[in-house]
Design a protein around this motif. Structure first.
Motif, PDB file in Angstrom:
ATOM      1  N   PRO A   1       0.821  -1.213   0.000  1.00 26.17           N
ATOM      2  CA  PRO A   1       0.000   0.000   0.000  1.00 26.17           C
ATOM      3  C   PRO A   1       0.855   1.264   0.000  1.00 26.17           C
ATOM      4  CG  PRO A   1      -0.828  -1.547   1.617  1.00 26.17           C
ATOM      5  CD  PRO A   1       0.487  -2.078   1.123  1.00 26.17           C
ATOM      6  N   ARG A   2       0.396   2.251  -0.703  1.00 22.01           N
ATOM      7  CA  ARG A   2       1.063   3.550  -0.775  1.00 22.01           C
ATOM      8  C   ARG A   2       0.055   4.631  -0.450  1.00 22.01           C
ATOM      9  NH1 ARG A   2       6.037   2.862  -3.714  1.00 22.01           N
ATOM     10  NH2 ARG A   2       6.497   0.672  -3.349  1.00 22.01           N
ATOM     11  N   CYS A   3       0.469   5.846  -0.618  1.00 25.70           N
ATOM     12  CA  CYS A   3      -0.395   6.988  -0.396  1.00 25.70           C
ATOM     13  C   CYS A   3      -0.962   7.435  -1.745  1.00 25.70           C
ATOM     14  CB  CYS A   3       0.421   8.120   0.230  1.00 25.70           C
ATOM     15  SG  CYS A   3      -0.526   9.556   0.669  1.00 25.70           S
ATOM     16  N   LYS A   4      -2.257   7.744  -1.761  1.00 21.31           N
ATOM     17  CA  LYS A   4      -2.855   8.275  -2.986  1.00 21.31           C
ATOM     18  C   LYS A   4      -2.223   9.625  -3.308  1.00 21.31           C
ATOM     19  CE  LYS A   4      -7.348   6.098  -2.348  1.00 21.31           C
ATOM     20  NZ  LYS A   4      -8.787   6.314  -2.114  1.00 21.31           N
ATOM     21  N   ARG A   5      -2.286   9.999  -4.564  1.00 22.73           N
ATOM     22  CA  ARG A   5      -1.797  11.301  -5.007  1.00 22.73           C
ATOM     23  C   ARG A   5      -2.770  12.369  -4.523  1.00 22.73           C
ATOM     24  NH1 ARG A   5       1.167  12.069  -9.826  1.00 22.73           N
ATOM     25  NH2 ARG A   5       0.591   9.941 -10.326  1.00 22.73           N
ATOM     26  N   PHE A   6      -2.263  13.317  -3.737  1.00 22.46           N
ATOM     27  CA  PHE A   6      -3.144  14.360  -3.227  1.00 22.46           C
ATOM     28  C   PHE A   6      -2.365  15.622  -2.914  1.00 22.46           C
ATOM     29  CE2 PHE A   6      -1.574  12.647   0.739  1.00 22.46           C
ATOM     30  CZ  PHE A   6      -1.598  13.701   1.638  1.00 22.46           C
ATOM     31  N   SER A   7      -3.092  16.712  -2.792  1.00 22.43           N
ATOM     32  CA  SER A   7      -2.529  17.960  -2.289  1.00 22.43           C
ATOM     33  C   SER A   7      -3.410  18.405  -1.135  1.00 22.43           C
ATOM     34  CB  SER A   7      -2.479  19.027  -3.383  1.00 22.43           C
ATOM     35  OG  SER A   7      -3.775  19.333  -3.842  1.00 22.43           O
ATOM     36  N   MET A   8      -2.799  19.143  -0.233  1.00 21.46           N
ATOM     37  CA  MET A   8      -3.536  19.573   0.947  1.00 21.46           C
ATOM     38  C   MET A   8      -3.100  20.983   1.308  1.00 21.46           C
ATOM     39  SD  MET A   8      -3.968  17.476   4.547  1.00 21.46           S
ATOM     40  CE  MET A   8      -2.276  16.970   4.554  1.00 21.46           C
ATOM     41  N   LEU A   9      -4.074  21.836   1.537  1.00 19.70           N
ATOM     42  CA  LEU A   9      -3.805  23.194   1.983  1.00 19.70           C
ATOM     43  C   LEU A   9      -4.061  23.243   3.486  1.00 19.70           C
ATOM     44  CD1 LEU A   9      -3.181  26.183   1.432  1.00 19.70           C
ATOM     45  CD2 LEU A   9      -5.624  26.503   0.998  1.00 19.70           C
ATOM     46  N   ILE A  10      -3.010  23.555   4.230  1.00 22.01           N
ATOM     47  CA  ILE A  10      -3.099  23.627   5.685  1.00 22.01           C
ATOM     48  C   ILE A  10      -2.772  25.051   6.100  1.00 22.01           C
ATOM     49  CG2 ILE A  10      -2.212  22.729   7.862  1.00 22.01           C
ATOM     50  CD1 ILE A  10      -1.321  20.226   6.285  1.00 22.01           C
ATOM     51  N   ASP A  11      -3.628  25.639   6.905  1.00 27.12           N
ATOM     52  CA  ASP A  11      -3.427  27.000   7.387  1.00 27.12           C
ATOM     53  C   ASP A  11      -3.460  26.980   8.915  1.00 27.12           C
ATOM     54  OD1 ASP A  11      -3.199  29.755   7.627  1.00 27.12           O
ATOM     55  OD2 ASP A  11      -5.286  30.149   7.098  1.00 27.12           O
ATOM     56  N   ASP A  12      -2.338  27.304   9.519  1.00 25.20           N
ATOM     57  CA  ASP A  12      -2.230  27.354  10.976  1.00 25.20           C
ATOM     58  C   ASP A  12      -2.682  26.043  11.618  1.00 25.20           C
ATOM     59  OD1 ASP A  12      -1.478  28.605  13.336  1.00 25.20           O
ATOM     60  OD2 ASP A  12      -3.436  29.545  13.630  1.00 25.20           O
TER      61      ASP A  12
END
Length: 89
Positions: A45-56
């Motif tokens: 198993p691997r990690c799916k391709r994704f992007s994440m915007l994290i603010d504070d």
């Protein structure tokens, strides 16, 4: 990760590359790529391709590039690329 960051020219920027060697974050986010198709090539198993915007410390958006007929998101990764991230900002 530092070698990859250096290769990509992000050293000293606000971008952070982080490893998830035990898949703890991958599992917590629900983005485990365990579909039989990719697993037959990747082996585990691997990690799916994704992007994440994290603010504070708060996840504002998470964009997962996967579809029923494209579980790895290889055919259309658009949702996880920079243009989508800029739109999310």
């Amino acid at each position: 990760m530092s070698g990859w960051a250096k290769d990509q020219g992000i050293e000293g920027s606000i971008i952070k590359f982080l490893g998830d060697t035990r898949s703890e974050l991958t599992q917590a986010l629900g983005v485990v790529l365990d579909h039989p198709g990719p697993m037959s090539v990747l082996g585990s198993p691997r990690c799916k391709r994704f992007s994440m915007l994290i603010d504070d410390g708060v996840i504002k958006t998470i964009n997962i590039a996967a579809a029923e007929n494209d579980p790895a998101g290889d055919d259309n990764p658009t949702v996880s690329l920079v243009d989508k991230m800029l739109a999310d900002i």
